[in-house]
Motif scaffolding. Structure first.
Motif, mmCIF file in Angstrom:
data_model
loop_
_atom_site.group_PDB
_atom_site.id
_atom_site.type_symbol
_atom_site.label_atom_id
_atom_site.label_comp_id
_atom_site.label_asym_id
_atom_site.label_seq_id
_atom_site.Cartn_x
_atom_site.Cartn_y
_atom_site.Cartn_z
ATOM 1 N N ILE A 211 -5.868 41.370 31.714
ATOM 2 C CA ILE A 211 -4.726 40.529 32.046
ATOM 3 C C ILE A 211 -5.167 39.375 32.929
ATOM 4 O O ILE A 211 -5.770 39.583 33.982
ATOM 5 N N LEU A 212 -4.860 38.166 32.487
ATOM 6 C CA LEU A 212 -5.117 36.968 33.290
ATOM 7 C C LEU A 212 -3.903 36.582 34.123
ATOM 8 O O LEU A 212 -4.043 36.085 35.238
ATOM 9 N N ASP A 213 -2.711 36.804 33.555
ATOM 10 C CA ASP A 213 -1.493 36.420 34.273
ATOM 11 C C ASP A 213 -0.302 37.121 33.639
ATOM 12 O O ASP A 213 -0.345 37.513 32.464
ATOM 13 N N TYR A 214 0.742 37.294 34.432
ATOM 14 C CA TYR A 214 2.003 37.850 33.948
ATOM 15 C C TYR A 214 3.132 37.155 34.690
ATOM 16 O O TYR A 214 3.090 37.009 35.905
ATOM 17 N N ARG A 215 4.151 36.723 33.937
ATOM 18 C CA ARG A 215 5.280 36.028 34.545
ATOM 19 C C ARG A 215 6.581 36.600 33.998
ATOM 20 O O ARG A 215 6.651 37.023 32.839
ATOM 21 N N GLU A 216 7.616 36.574 34.830
ATOM 22 C CA GLU A 216 8.961 36.938 34.401
ATOM 23 C C GLU A 216 9.838 35.697 34.502
ATOM 24 O O GLU A 216 9.799 34.979 35.506
ATOM 25 N N LEU A 217 10.612 35.436 33.465
ATOM 26 C CA LEU A 217 11.424 34.222 33.406
ATOM 27 C C LEU A 217 12.881 34.540 33.686
ATOM 28 O O LEU A 217 13.479 35.405 33.027
ATOM 29 N N TYR A 218 13.433 33.835 34.669
ATOM 30 C CA TYR A 218 14.847 33.925 35.014
ATOM 31 C C TYR A 218 15.543 32.618 34.611
ATOM 32 O O TYR A 218 14.898 31.605 34.352
ATOM 33 N N ALA A 219 16.849 32.653 34.580
ATOM 34 C CA ALA A 219 17.605 31.432 34.284
ATOM 35 C C ALA A 219 17.563 30.494 35.482
ATOM 36 O O ALA A 219 17.691 30.937 36.632
ATOM 37 N N PRO A 220 17.377 29.195 35.260
ATOM 38 C CA PRO A 220 17.441 28.230 36.371
ATOM 39 C C PRO A 220 18.808 28.270 37.056
ATOM 40 O O PRO A 220 19.817 28.643 36.446
ATOM 41 N N ASN A 221 18.842 27.878 38.295
ATOM 42 C CA ASN A 221 20.084 27.952 39.068
ATOM 43 C C ASN A 221 21.206 27.112 38.482
ATOM 44 O O ASN A 221 22.385 27.427 38.661
ATOM 45 N N ASP A 222 20.851 26.035 37.786
ATOM 46 C CA ASP A 222 21.890 25.150 37.252
ATOM 47 C C ASP A 222 22.261 25.471 35.805
ATOM 48 O O ASP A 222 23.019 24.728 35.175
ATOM 49 N N SER A 223 21.736 26.564 35.248
ATOM 50 C CA SER A 223 22.016 26.906 33.851
ATOM 51 C C SER A 223 23.401 27.527 33.714
ATOM 52 O O SER A 223 23.939 28.117 34.651
ATOM 53 N N GLU A 224 23.965 27.383 32.523
ATOM 54 C CA GLU A 224 25.296 27.910 32.243
ATOM 55 C C GLU A 224 25.327 28.499 30.841
ATOM 56 O O GLU A 224 24.444 28.251 30.014
ATOM 57 N N GLY A 225 26.370 29.260 30.547
ATOM 58 C CA GLY A 225 26.596 29.753 29.208
ATOM 59 C C GLY A 225 25.745 30.956 28.848
ATOM 60 O O GLY A 225 25.167 31.633 29.694
ATOM 61 N N ILE A 226 25.663 31.187 27.533
ATOM 62 C CA ILE A 226 24.936 32.333 26.988
ATOM 63 C C ILE A 226 23.898 31.825 25.999
ATOM 64 O O ILE A 226 24.207 31.020 25.117
ATOM 65 N N ALA A 227 22.658 32.263 26.161
ATOM 66 C CA ALA A 227 21.580 31.889 25.250
ATOM 67 C C ALA A 227 21.071 33.144 24.559
ATOM 68 O O ALA A 227 20.510 34.028 25.205
ATOM 69 N N PHE A 228 21.291 33.214 23.240
ATOM 70 C CA PHE A 228 20.799 34.355 22.458
ATOM 71 C C PHE A 228 21.212 35.686 23.082
ATOM 72 O O PHE A 228 20.385 36.571 23.300
ATOM 73 N N SER A 229 22.469 35.839 23.387
ATOM 74 C CA SER A 229 23.088 37.050 23.933
ATOM 75 C C SER A 229 22.738 37.302 25.393
ATOM 76 O O SER A 229 23.082 38.346 25.951
#
Length: 250
Positions: A211-229
């Motif tokens: 493993i070189l790297d691992y990241r977890e992606l969260y929604a940006p603070n200014d995001s809204e709505g629903i993306a792919f459930s």
């Protein structure tokens, strides 16, 4: 694989507009299109690199790599998705070798590539016990595999009917393996795969990746709505996606 191929052939026309938009955009990742500056998933200069995209869909990631100088091969199990990819490659005058095949069984020789990537392609639609070893076979020693897919928390907090994620557990984390979305009430799809963190790590170790790297992606603070459930307000507290960067051991 047959079910997933048939599903993607049936919905490919819904992804043409997104494919065109992404072909005209700089590299961006996740449901909310975060820029590559945040993650550096692609080398800035890929001149002369032999690369493969596993489960390319409309092949916009392949286009990004080609424009950075890479020699690109892209595979997908859906002929309809590849038809869109070929149209866009011709329209944008980008050279990509497109192959109709599953990432679980790629009809190419061993150790051909320096870099492999899957962005919501093989990363979620193929069995990791098959496609991760296949990626290792295709890469040269020291080669890099990058993939981005759904975080396990998306699965355990998605209701059985396929409706959007909520802050409640609906299935066990232990034994996480596959989910059949073909008959759910909301947005029926195909068969997806995932693993617990322990099982991912064991698979990488047994396949010869470090493993070189691992990241977890969260929604940006200014995001809204629903993306792919995945609702944005949910994804500000829970990770919507995971990014793995691996290196094949020499």
């Amino acid at each position: 694989m047959r079910k997933n191929r048939d599903y993607w052939n049936s919905v490919a026309h819904h992804w043409v507009e997104m494919g065109e938009r992404q072909w005209n955009s700089p590299p961006n990742w996740g449901f909310w299109g975060e820029t590559d500056d945040s993650f550096n998933l692609l080398p800035t200069d890929m001149t002369g690199m032999k690369v493969i995209e596993l489960g390319c869909g409309t092949a916009y990631v392949s286009a990004w790599m080609s424009r950075r100088g890479a020699n690109v091969t892209a595979i997908d199990i859906s002929g309809a998705q590849l038809a869109t990819a070929r149209h866009l490659a011709k329209k944008h005058d980008v050279e990509i070798a497109l192959i109709e095949a599953s990432a679980e069984n790629v009809p190419l020789d061993d150790s051909l590539f320096d870099f492999a990537i899957s962005e919501y392609g093989a990363a979620i639609w193929c069995d990791p016990d098959r496609w991760i070893p296949e990626a290792a076979r295709l890469l040269r020693p020291g080669g890099t595999l990058v993939f981005i897919g759904n975080h396990p928390m998306v699965w355990v907090e998605t209701p059985p009917d396929g409706s959007p994620c909520e802050a409640r557990f609906h299935r066990p984390y232990r034994g996480l393996n596959r989910a059949d979305w073909t008959h759910v009430e909301f947005d029926p799809g195909g068969i997806e795969f995932n693993r617990t963190m322990e099982d991912w790590l064991a698979l990488f170790r047994n396949t010869g990746f470090q493993i070189l790297d691992y990241r977890e992606l969260y929604a940006p603070n200014d995001s809204e709505g629903i993306a792919f459930s995945v609702p944005a307000d949910w994804a500000r507290s829970w990770p919507a996606a995971q990014v793995w960067k691996l290196q094949k051991q020499v």
